[in-house]
Write an enzyme that holds these catalytic residues in place. Structure first.
Site, PDB file in Angstrom:
ATOM      1  N   GLY A  51       4.393   3.300  -3.849  1.00 50.61           N
ATOM      2  CA  GLY A  51       5.321   3.430  -2.743  1.00 50.61           C
ATOM      3  C   GLY A  51       4.871   4.293  -1.586  1.00 50.61           C
ATOM      4  CD1 TRP A  53      -0.220   2.755   1.812  1.00 52.97           C
ATOM      5  CD2 TRP A  53      -0.315   0.696   2.673  1.00 52.97           C
ATOM      6  NE1 TRP A  53      -1.526   2.489   2.110  1.00 52.97           N
ATOM      7  CE2 TRP A  53      -1.621   1.237   2.637  1.00 52.97           C
ATOM      8  CE3 TRP A  53      -0.143  -0.581   3.161  1.00 52.97           C
ATOM      9  CZ2 TRP A  53      -2.739   0.538   3.087  1.00 52.97           C
ATOM     10  CZ3 TRP A  53      -1.252  -1.291   3.605  1.00 52.97           C
ATOM     11  CH2 TRP A  53      -2.536  -0.739   3.574  1.00 52.97           C
ATOM     12  CG  ASP A  69       3.646  -3.363  -7.391  1.00 51.26           C
ATOM     13  OD1 ASP A  69       2.739  -3.135  -6.572  1.00 51.26           O
ATOM     14  OD2 ASP A  69       3.458  -3.379  -8.621  1.00 51.26           O
ATOM     15  CG  ASP A 108      -3.528  -0.445  -0.234  1.00 52.62           C
ATOM     16  OD1 ASP A 108      -4.615  -0.747   0.288  1.00 52.62           O
ATOM     17  OD2 ASP A 108      -3.344   0.623  -0.858  1.00 52.62           O
ATOM     18  CE  LYS A 148      -6.822  -2.187  -1.821  1.00 51.29           C
ATOM     19  NZ  LYS A 148      -6.556  -0.942  -2.564  1.00 51.29           N
TER      20      LYS A 148
END
Length: 207
Positions: A51, A53, A69, A108, A148
């Site tokens: 968490g 980000w 997620d 990410d 990413k």
């Protein structure tokens, strides 16, 4: 926490600032160098646990923020979270219910690394393709994306895939990336907005 973490400036700064991981410092740097988030943007974070980000995004925008997620994310004020696979149609439907529109997507997400670079990079590319699939379904025309990936033999292919979806694409390697890492971020601006099934500059951290 190992000694290498204790010497990690990004980790220490993140901890002192109340962030959940050093990744927060990467996002702050990336957005400082590549201003792709506006004050009222609605942002979707794919692969959001733990968490950090989401914490940074909450500071940057007053819009709706949703994190997805496979693992639970401890509550963050003003942030909604979904537990599930972000490529799952059920999860996509849940996101649509929570977000009137998606102005930006950040991802990410990373596979569990095996140490075999070619294998790990291939798995990372699969995640990137899944994230692009979400963008094609949800991202507003003109929206932006930060994603990413890892450099390797398939990275150029991925970069060209992203260029098919966005008018402006560049790469960025954060200063806070650990030495020896092949981690690389793709900064994509101005989504073309086809919303169909999946389908310029290059700089380093000194840009």
């Amino acid at each position: 926490m190992g000694s290498q973490w204790g010497k990690d400036k990004a980790y220490l700064k993140a901890k002192q600032s109340g962030y959940r991981s050093r990744a927060a410092m990467k996002l702050k740097e990336i957005i400082q160098k590549n201003p792709v988030i506006r004050p009222d943007d609605n942002i979707l974070d794919l692969g959001a646990a733990p968490g950090s980000w989401l914490q940074v995004l909450r500071e940057m925008t007053n819009g709706v923020i949703v994190g997805v997620d496979l693992n639970p994310i401890l509550p963050i004020e003003g942030v909604r979270t979904i537990i599930g696979d972000f490529s799952d149609p059920v999860v996509i439907a849940q996101i649509r219910e929570l977000m009137p529109e998606v102005n930006g997507i950040v991802c990410d997400a990373s596979p569990k690394l095996s140490g075999q670079r070619s294998f790990d990079q291939a798995r990372a590319i699969e995640l990137n393709e899944m994230a692009l699939g979400v963008a094609r379904q949800l991202l507003k025309q003109g929206g932006n994306m930060i994603m990413k990936s890892f450099q390797g033999e398939d990275f150029s292919w991925l970069y060209n895939r992203v260029k098919q979806e966005f008018y402006s694409v560049r790469t960025y390697k954060a200063h806070t990336t650990r030495k020896g890492s092949t981690e690389m971020y793709i900064i994509a601006k101005n989504f073309i907005g086809t919303h169909q099934g999946l389908e310029e500059s290059v700089s380093d951290g000194s840009a």
